[in-house]
Design an enzyme around this catalytic site. Structure first.
Site, PDB file in Angstrom:
ATOM      1  N   GLU A  68      -1.335  -7.290   7.562  1.00 52.23           N
ATOM      2  CA  GLU A  68       0.009  -7.220   8.120  1.00 52.23           C
ATOM      3  C   GLU A  68       0.092  -8.088   9.378  1.00 52.23           C
ATOM      4  O   GLU A  68      -0.930  -8.431   9.989  1.00 52.23           O
ATOM      5  CB  GLU A  68       0.351  -5.757   8.450  1.00 52.23           C
ATOM      6  CG  GLU A  68       1.741  -5.516   8.982  1.00 52.23           C
ATOM      7  CD  GLU A  68       2.834  -5.931   8.013  1.00 52.23           C
ATOM      8  OE1 GLU A  68       3.137  -7.152   7.969  1.00 52.23           O
ATOM      9  OE2 GLU A  68       3.399  -5.075   7.320  1.00 52.23           O
TER      10      GLU A  68
ATOM     11  N   HIS B 273       0.826  -1.209   0.000  1.00 49.33           N
ATOM     12  CA  HIS B 273       0.000   0.000   0.000  1.00 49.33           C
ATOM     13  C   HIS B 273       0.861   1.260   0.000  1.00 49.33           C
ATOM     14  O   HIS B 273       2.031   1.241   0.393  1.00 49.33           O
ATOM     15  CB  HIS B 273      -0.910  -0.004   1.239  1.00 49.33           C
ATOM     16  CG  HIS B 273      -0.129  -0.043   2.529  1.00 49.33           C
ATOM     17  ND1 HIS B 273       0.430   1.083   3.096  1.00 49.33           N
ATOM     18  CD2 HIS B 273       0.189  -1.076   3.342  1.00 49.33           C
ATOM     19  CE1 HIS B 273       1.059   0.745   4.210  1.00 49.33           C
ATOM     20  NE2 HIS B 273       0.933  -0.568   4.381  1.00 49.33           N
TER      21      HIS B 273
END
Length: 198
Positions: A79, A9
């Site tokens: 994550e 990202h």
């Protein structure tokens, strides 16, 4: 699936503050949106047929900016959970807990309440197995830096201690057939990120 595209990202608001976020749901910063916009053409030129993203806001928004608003959301691509280190300053951790921080980067230390490297890799491994599709298909996953390190470890045998953190809005490419090979790593719209931030 013959090729896997992994995009980290764009910069989040917490990245900008140098805070460790793990699974905290920080949005993209304005800079992160611009980074994703610059990467979009490169990613689209690789013509992914299957698109998946983490369910966190920073990856969803990056996928939308890349042109894939309908990307399938899958929380397994999140994550690593950093437990009590969530929102900690990276600079403070490096200064005050250098051995623990280095161990965490190497996959040998788990922050209190966090997810171990082994559990994290098992989660990512399951997501990778499910992603397998038609033989000639290219798949795109919009995800997080730790996930890209885990995928590199699982697919091409690179240990986390030997992999730098990838930069925001960067592309990593793994060719899977006939055997996994790392084709590109940490490529941004401006080229290779040699000074990748955390």
């Amino acid at each position: 699936m013959t090729r896997l595209l992994l995009v980290r990202h764009g910069e989040s608001t917490w990245n900008a503050l140098r805070q460790l976020q793990g699974q905290a749901d920080a949005p993209l910063s304005d800079r992160g949106r611009r980074q994703a916009e610059r990467l979009a053409g490169l990613v689209r030129s690789l013509a992914p047929a299957r698109i998946v993203c983490s369910d966190l806001a920073r990856t969803r928004e990056t996928a939308e900016i890349l042109g894939y608003a309908s990307a399938v959301r899958d929380r397994r691509w999140r994550e690593i959970d950093v437990g009590e280190w969530t929102a900690a300053s990276l600079d403070d951790l490096r200064r005050d807990r250098p051995d623990a921080f280095a161990g965490w980067r190497a996959g040998t230390y788990t922050p209190p309440g966090g997810e171990s490297w082994e559990s994290f890799c098992a989660r990512i491994g399951g997501a990778l197995e499910e992603l397998a599709g038609p033989a000639e298909e290219t798949a795109l996953v919009v995800t997080h830096g730790g996930v890209i390190r885990a995928a590199c470890a699982l697919l091409v045998g690179l240990q986390p201690s030997h992999i730098i953190p990838v930069g925001p809005a960067s592309l990593t490419v793994i060719d899977l057939s006939p055997s996994p090979k790392l084709r590109a790593f940490n490529v941004s719209a401006n080229g290779l990120e040699l000074d990748a931030p955390d």
